[in-house]
Design a protein around this motif. Structure first.
Motif, PDB file in Angstrom:
ATOM      1  N   ALA A 261       2.268 -29.320 -38.260  1.00  0.00           N
ATOM      2  CA  ALA A 261       2.854 -30.525 -37.649  1.00  0.00           C
ATOM      3  C   ALA A 261       4.057 -31.008 -38.452  1.00  0.00           C
ATOM      4  O   ALA A 261       5.072 -31.427 -37.872  1.00  0.00           O
ATOM      5  CB  ALA A 261       1.796 -31.619 -37.555  1.00  0.00           C
ATOM      6  N   LYS A 262       3.968 -30.948 -39.777  1.00  0.00           N
ATOM      7  CA  LYS A 262       5.086 -31.375 -40.635  1.00  0.00           C
ATOM      8  C   LYS A 262       6.347 -30.573 -40.340  1.00  0.00           C
ATOM      9  O   LYS A 262       7.472 -31.094 -40.425  1.00  0.00           O
ATOM     10  CB  LYS A 262       4.700 -31.217 -42.108  1.00  0.00           C
ATOM     11  N   ASN A 263       6.151 -29.310 -39.989  1.00  0.00           N
ATOM     12  CA  ASN A 263       7.286 -28.433 -39.680  1.00  0.00           C
ATOM     13  C   ASN A 263       7.656 -28.444 -38.196  1.00  0.00           C
ATOM     14  O   ASN A 263       8.376 -27.565 -37.722  1.00  0.00           O
ATOM     15  CB  ASN A 263       6.983 -27.014 -40.152  1.00  0.00           C
ATOM     16  N   GLY A 264       7.169 -29.442 -37.475  1.00  0.00           N
ATOM     17  CA  GLY A 264       7.581 -29.629 -36.079  1.00  0.00           C
ATOM     18  C   GLY A 264       6.881 -28.758 -35.073  1.00  0.00           C
ATOM     19  O   GLY A 264       7.379 -28.567 -33.958  1.00  0.00           O
ATOM     20  N   LEU A 265       5.714 -28.232 -35.428  1.00  0.00           N
ATOM     21  CA  LEU A 265       5.001 -27.316 -34.539  1.00  0.00           C
ATOM     22  C   LEU A 265       3.716 -27.943 -34.007  1.00  0.00           C
ATOM     23  O   LEU A 265       2.978 -28.598 -34.746  1.00  0.00           O
ATOM     24  CB  LEU A 265       4.640 -26.025 -35.276  1.00  0.00           C
ATOM     25  N   ASP A 266       3.448 -27.706 -32.745  1.00  0.00           N
ATOM     26  CA  ASP A 266       2.178 -28.083 -32.124  1.00  0.00           C
ATOM     27  C   ASP A 266       1.420 -26.780 -31.920  1.00  0.00           C
ATOM     28  O   ASP A 266       1.710 -26.013 -30.987  1.00  0.00           O
ATOM     29  CB  ASP A 266       2.434 -28.794 -30.794  1.00  0.00           C
ATOM     30  N   VAL A 267       0.459 -26.501 -32.812  1.00  0.00           N
ATOM     31  CA  VAL A 267      -0.196 -25.195 -32.847  1.00  0.00           C
ATOM     32  C   VAL A 267      -1.655 -25.308 -32.420  1.00  0.00           C
ATOM     33  O   VAL A 267      -2.410 -26.117 -32.970  1.00  0.00           O
ATOM     34  CB  VAL A 267      -0.117 -24.574 -34.256  1.00  0.00           C
TER      35      VAL A 267
ATOM     36  N   TRP B 249       8.902 -13.201 -28.154  1.00  0.00           N
ATOM     37  CA  TRP B 249       8.787 -14.662 -28.282  1.00  0.00           C
ATOM     38  C   TRP B 249       9.552 -15.153 -29.504  1.00  0.00           C
ATOM     39  O   TRP B 249      10.273 -16.159 -29.440  1.00  0.00           O
ATOM     40  CB  TRP B 249       7.312 -15.079 -28.391  1.00  0.00           C
ATOM     41  N   ALA B 250       9.406 -14.449 -30.633  1.00  0.00           N
ATOM     42  CA  ALA B 250      10.024 -14.892 -31.887  1.00  0.00           C
ATOM     43  C   ALA B 250      11.544 -14.893 -31.803  1.00  0.00           C
ATOM     44  O   ALA B 250      12.206 -15.803 -32.320  1.00  0.00           O
ATOM     45  CB  ALA B 250       9.566 -14.008 -33.038  1.00  0.00           C
ATOM     46  N   THR B 251      12.114 -13.893 -31.145  1.00  0.00           N
ATOM     47  CA  THR B 251      13.572 -13.829 -31.050  1.00  0.00           C
ATOM     48  C   THR B 251      14.122 -14.885 -30.081  1.00  0.00           C
ATOM     49  O   THR B 251      15.221 -15.411 -30.288  1.00  0.00           O
ATOM     50  CB  THR B 251      14.039 -12.431 -30.614  1.00  0.00           C
ATOM     51  N   LYS B 252      13.352 -15.215 -29.048  1.00  0.00           N
ATOM     52  CA  LYS B 252      13.795 -16.224 -28.086  1.00  0.00           C
ATOM     53  C   LYS B 252      13.541 -17.649 -28.580  1.00  0.00           C
ATOM     54  O   LYS B 252      14.128 -18.605 -28.059  1.00  0.00           O
ATOM     55  CB  LYS B 252      13.098 -16.001 -26.744  1.00  0.00           C
TER      56      LYS B 252
ATOM     57  N   VAL C 205      10.573 -19.342 -37.233  1.00  0.00           N
ATOM     58  CA  VAL C 205      10.891 -19.522 -38.656  1.00  0.00           C
ATOM     59  C   VAL C 205      10.054 -20.663 -39.232  1.00  0.00           C
ATOM     60  O   VAL C 205       9.523 -20.569 -40.357  1.00  0.00           O
ATOM     61  CB  VAL C 205      12.397 -19.785 -38.850  1.00  0.00           C
ATOM     62  N   ALA C 206       9.905 -21.750 -38.473  1.00  0.00           N
ATOM     63  CA  ALA C 206       9.082 -22.875 -38.922  1.00  0.00           C
ATOM     64  C   ALA C 206       7.626 -22.443 -39.097  1.00  0.00           C
ATOM     65  O   ALA C 206       6.928 -22.903 -40.012  1.00  0.00           O
ATOM     66  CB  ALA C 206       9.175 -24.023 -37.925  1.00  0.00           C
ATOM     67  N   PHE C 207       7.171 -21.548 -38.232  1.00  0.00           N
ATOM     68  CA  PHE C 207       5.817 -21.015 -38.340  1.00  0.00           C
ATOM     69  C   PHE C 207       5.650 -20.238 -39.642  1.00  0.00           C
ATOM     70  O   PHE C 207       4.677 -20.449 -40.388  1.00  0.00           O
ATOM     71  CB  PHE C 207       5.535 -20.121 -37.135  1.00  0.00           C
ATOM     72  N   MET C 208       6.597 -19.360 -39.937  1.00  0.00           N
ATOM     73  CA  MET C 208       6.519 -18.588 -41.173  1.00  0.00           C
ATOM     74  C   MET C 208       6.622 -19.496 -42.392  1.00  0.00           C
ATOM     75  O   MET C 208       5.896 -19.319 -43.385  1.00  0.00           O
ATOM     76  CB  MET C 208       7.606 -17.514 -41.198  1.00  0.00           C
ATOM     77  N   ARG C 209       7.493 -20.484 -42.330  1.00  0.00           N
ATOM     78  CA  ARG C 209       7.614 -21.434 -43.441  1.00  0.00           C
ATOM     79  C   ARG C 209       6.285 -22.157 -43.671  1.00  0.00           C
ATOM     80  O   ARG C 209       5.856 -22.361 -44.812  1.00  0.00           O
ATOM     81  CB  ARG C 209       8.724 -22.452 -43.166  1.00  0.00           C
ATOM     82  N   SER C 210       5.611 -22.500 -42.596  1.00  0.00           N
ATOM     83  CA  SER C 210       4.319 -23.181 -42.696  1.00  0.00           C
ATOM     84  C   SER C 210       3.285 -22.313 -43.412  1.00  0.00           C
ATOM     85  O   SER C 210       2.496 -22.805 -44.228  1.00  0.00           O
ATOM     86  CB  SER C 210       3.803 -23.540 -41.300  1.00  0.00           C
ATOM     87  N   LEU C 211       3.279 -21.016 -43.117  1.00  0.00           N
ATOM     88  CA  LEU C 211       2.300 -20.123 -43.738  1.00  0.00           C
ATOM     89  C   LEU C 211       2.595 -19.912 -45.214  1.00  0.00           C
ATOM     90  O   LEU C 211       1.669 -19.818 -46.038  1.00  0.00           O
ATOM     91  CB  LEU C 211       2.265 -18.789 -42.997  1.00  0.00           C
TER      92      LEU C 211
ATOM     93  N   ARG D  64      12.216 -13.118 -44.303  1.00  0.00           N
ATOM     94  CA  ARG D  64      13.465 -12.989 -45.049  1.00  0.00           C
ATOM     95  C   ARG D  64      14.286 -14.273 -44.975  1.00  0.00           C
ATOM     96  O   ARG D  64      14.956 -14.648 -45.945  1.00  0.00           O
ATOM     97  CB  ARG D  64      14.256 -11.793 -44.515  1.00  0.00           C
ATOM     98  N   GLU D  65      14.215 -14.976 -43.847  1.00  0.00           N
ATOM     99  CA  GLU D  65      14.955 -16.227 -43.711  1.00  0.00           C
ATOM    100  C   GLU D  65      14.320 -17.346 -44.535  1.00  0.00           C
ATOM    101  O   GLU D  65      15.019 -18.186 -45.092  1.00  0.00           O
ATOM    102  CB  GLU D  65      15.024 -16.636 -42.242  1.00  0.00           C
TER     103      GLU D  65
END
Length: 296
Positions: A24-30, A188-191, A197-203, A282-283
């Motif tokens: 949620a902090k990274n703007g995701l509703d998971v 999905w990831a490319t679109k 990126v926010a998902f990967m940052r969260s992990l 990588r990003e």
């Protein structure tokens, strides 16, 4: 996003990111769904039924062969002492011959069994295989439907401690270093690159919490899995958490490839150039990506 995995602490990065509010902090509703195993959920990444899953190498190879959009985004954890075989009235591998062995096909259960076969030069024809999903293995052993099962924690500890006459026959130390990987749907990831990126940052952030604030992370994991907190802490200490893609990650997939080939279950040659998708990691953390792909 909808993501999915199994119900054991090796997938703690998902649980902690969800329970602690990192997503949620990274703007995701998971929405985090669970299934019989992490590997079973990897097939849901096909055709973008879910956007990410957390599971073993074998599931990645099989599902990438079906849909090249199922790609490896990162390694999530190394399973130091995690897989094993639990048997009732079975003292060793020799005593297992002719007995019924529970296997969850296409998951770490089968990966570990194939590694045991390779390590000790066993003849699979000496064993009777029964398809059983991991959450059902303890009950199946107690009922006498099977004599042993190949699985991972917490099912090893649960079976050995709760089924009369059951014990750990062998674990993965010296046989295989298990690993679990984060898969995403590449299309999905490319679109949806900012969300991916926010998902990967969260992990990555969740894994930092696991490594630096273990007690806090264990509470989140125990709450999500509805596990006893002391047991959760014990199990988490058997794992090495780290989000990266390195040469050991690649080698793990090569070992899984060889195991699948040995039982004629690899539907087509692995396309190493399309299997891995390091762009997101990588990003977020370029220093965590360091590998060379095998030659075709």
């Amino acid at each position: 996003m909808v993501i999915g995995t199994g119900v054991d602490p090796s997938f703690s990065a998902y649980y902690v990111a969800k329970e602690s509010g990192i997503f949620a902090k990274n703007g995701l509703d998971v929405q985090l769904n669970t299934g019989p195993s992490g590997s079973a959920m990897v097939s849901m990444v096909i055709q973008n039924q879910i956007q990410s899953a957390f599971g073993a190498e074998q599931a990645g190879l099989l599902n990438h062969a079906l849909d090249p959009n199922v790609v490896v985004a990162a390694e999530g954890a190394m399973l130091a002492r995690w897989y094993g075989i639990v048997g009732k009235g079975v003292a060793n591998l020799d005593a297992l011959k002719g007995k019924r062995l529970g296997i969850a096909r296409g998951s770490g259960s089968e990966v570990f069994w194939l590694a045991v076969v390779n390590k000790f030069k066993l003849d699979p024809k000496d064993y009777k295989f029964v398809q059983v999903e991991a959450p059902e293995m303890v009950a199946a052993l107690e009922r006498g439907d099977i004599d042993a099962y190949s699985a991972w924690e917490p099912w090893l500890t649960r079976g050995a401690s709760s089924v009369k006459g059951a014990q750990l026959v062998i674990d993965n130390v010296g046989i295989i270093e298990g690993r679990v990987f984060i898969y995403v749907n590449k299309d999905w990831a490319t679109k949806n690159k900012p969300a991916a990126v926010a998902f990967m940052r969260s992990l990555v952030e969740a894994t930092d919490v696991i490594n630096t604030k273990r007690d806090q992370a264990a509470v989140d994991v125990a709450k999500f899995l509805k596990l006893d907190l002391p047991l959760t802490k014990l199990l988490m200490d058997k794992l090495t958490f780290g989000v990266h893609l390195n040469q050991q990650s690649i080698i793990a997939f090569q070992i899984a490839e060889a195991a699948l080939k040995s039982i004629n279950k690899l539907p087509k040659p692995v396309n190493w150039n399309t299997l891995f998708y390091p762009d997101l990691l990588r990003e977020v953390a370029p220093g965590k990506v360091d590998y060379t792909l095998p030659q075709a």
